[in-house]
Design an enzyme around this catalytic site. Structure first.
Site, PDB file in Angstrom:
ATOM      1  N   PRO A  11       1.014  -1.377   0.378  1.00 37.22           N
ATOM      2  CA  PRO A  11      -0.077   0.086  -0.055  1.00 37.22           C
ATOM      3  C   PRO A  11       0.936   1.350  -0.020  1.00 37.22           C
ATOM      4  CG  PRO A  11      -0.191  -1.248   2.154  1.00 37.22           C
ATOM      5  CD  PRO A  11       0.461  -1.845   1.213  1.00 37.22           C
ATOM      6  N   ASN A  12       0.306   2.137  -0.891  1.00 33.69           N
ATOM      7  CA  ASN A  12       0.699   3.653  -1.013  1.00 33.69           C
ATOM      8  C   ASN A  12       2.106   3.767  -1.716  1.00 33.69           C
ATOM      9  OD1 ASN A  12      -1.249   4.930   0.840  1.00 33.69           O
ATOM     10  ND2 ASN A  12      -0.466   3.919   2.525  1.00 33.69           N
ATOM     11  N   ARG A  19       5.237  10.952  -2.142  1.00 39.00           N
ATOM     12  CA  ARG A  19       4.796  10.686  -0.659  1.00 39.00           C
ATOM     13  C   ARG A  19       6.019  10.802   0.269  1.00 39.00           C
ATOM     14  NH1 ARG A  19       4.081   5.222   2.140  1.00 39.00           N
ATOM     15  NH2 ARG A  19       3.456   5.937   4.179  1.00 39.00           N
ATOM     16  N   TYR A  24      11.250   8.560   1.861  1.00 33.14           N
ATOM     17  CA  TYR A  24      11.216   7.305   0.963  1.00 33.14           C
ATOM     18  C   TYR A  24      12.065   7.919  -0.581  1.00 33.14           C
ATOM     19  CZ  TYR A  24       7.663   5.928   3.924  1.00 33.14           C
ATOM     20  OH  TYR A  24       6.841   5.378   4.903  1.00 33.14           O
ATOM     21  N   ASN A  76       8.228  -5.348  -0.601  1.00 34.19           N
ATOM     22  CA  ASN A  76       8.009  -4.240  -0.053  1.00 34.19           C
ATOM     23  C   ASN A  76       6.517  -3.982   0.463  1.00 34.19           C
ATOM     24  OD1 ASN A  76       7.586  -2.000   1.294  1.00 34.19           O
ATOM     25  ND2 ASN A  76       9.185  -0.953  -0.077  1.00 34.19           N
ATOM     26  N   ALA A  79       2.858  -0.757   4.894  1.00 34.74           N
ATOM     27  CA  ALA A  79       2.572  -0.697   6.227  1.00 34.74           C
ATOM     28  C   ALA A  79       1.871  -2.207   6.632  1.00 34.74           C
ATOM     29  CB  ALA A  79       1.371   0.167   6.287  1.00 34.74           C
ATOM     30  N   HIS A  82       3.940  -4.521   9.192  1.00 27.42           N
ATOM     31  CA  HIS A  82       3.936  -4.344  10.535  1.00 27.42           C
ATOM     32  C   HIS A  82       2.544  -4.729  11.188  1.00 27.42           C
ATOM     33  CE1 HIS A  82       7.180  -1.924   9.833  1.00 27.42           C
ATOM     34  NE2 HIS A  82       6.408  -0.984   8.962  1.00 27.42           N
ATOM     35  N   GLU A 100      12.518  -9.381   2.040  1.00 25.20           N
ATOM     36  CA  GLU A 100      11.632  -8.319   2.493  1.00 25.20           C
ATOM     37  C   GLU A 100      12.853  -6.843   2.196  1.00 25.20           C
ATOM     38  OE1 GLU A 100       9.837  -6.441   6.569  1.00 25.20           O
ATOM     39  OE2 GLU A 100      11.817  -7.631   6.822  1.00 25.20           O
ATOM     40  N   HIS A 102      12.798  -2.655   2.135  1.00 29.59           N
ATOM     41  CA  HIS A 102      12.248  -1.342   2.698  1.00 29.59           C
ATOM     42  C   HIS A 102      13.282  -0.355   2.105  1.00 29.59           C
ATOM     43  CE1 HIS A 102       9.359  -2.914   5.205  1.00 29.59           C
ATOM     44  NE2 HIS A 102      10.153  -3.793   5.627  1.00 29.59           N
ATOM     45  N   ARG A 109      12.704   4.565  12.829  1.00 35.05           N
ATOM     46  CA  ARG A 109      11.235   5.279  12.687  1.00 35.05           C
ATOM     47  C   ARG A 109      10.442   5.014  13.942  1.00 35.05           C
ATOM     48  NH1 ARG A 109       8.930   4.764   7.310  1.00 35.05           N
ATOM     49  NH2 ARG A 109       7.764   6.318   7.828  1.00 35.05           N
TER      50      ARG A 109
END
Length: 144
Positions: A11-12, A19, A24, A76, A79, A82, A100, A102, A109
């Site tokens: 997502p996103n 963003r 990012y 990736n 959200a 988590h 994974e 990121h 963070r």
């Protein structure tokens, strides 16, 4: 498809470049796809890049990666990293190695980002190097 690496984005991530570029970066998902395709060619790999804001699509694509005998999956999960036990279980259910990925380093963070259900099931994690995180993950996938 043993030379195909699925690159799944959650997502996103369709908003990359717009963003929160201070977190990012300014590269878009299309920019990252181009970087991966350029690096994949000399490694003898092809990249199948996808993005969805829907958890079930990511689960389905993980299953598809195994069904198509993909070499690896770069994930990736955004959200969902988590929160998603469904992604954790899907990764555990397939033989295809999952790396994974990121852009930022989740451990630097918000505290809620420090737990990764994806990372608990993945073969490894590469994080904190911006768009280069994807390229490093592709390099790792080529060596599996």
């Amino acid at each position: 498809m043993a030379d195909t690496v699925y690159v799944l984005n959650g997502p996103n991530l369709n908003l990359l470049g717009m963003r929160e570029p201070e977190i990012y970066g300014s590269d878009t998902l299309d920019d990252i796809a181009g970087m991966l395709e350029d690096r994949a060619r000399p490694l003898g790999l092809t990249v199948d890049m996808r993005q969805s804001n829907h958890e079930g699509h990511l689960v389905d694509w993980l299953h598809e990666a195994q069904a198509n005998d993909a070499r690896a999956v770069l994930l990736n999960a955004g959200a969902f990293t988590h929160t998603s036990i469904a992604l954790h279980d899907a990764i555990k259910a397939i033989r295809t190695p999952v790396i994974e990925v990121h852009l930022s380093n989740p451990h630097t963070r918000d505290a809620f980002r420090h737990r990764s259900y994806v990372g608990q099931a993945a073969r490894g994690t590469i994080a904190g190097f911006g768009a280069l995180s994807y390229v490093l993950a592709l390099e790792a996938a080529a060596r599996l």
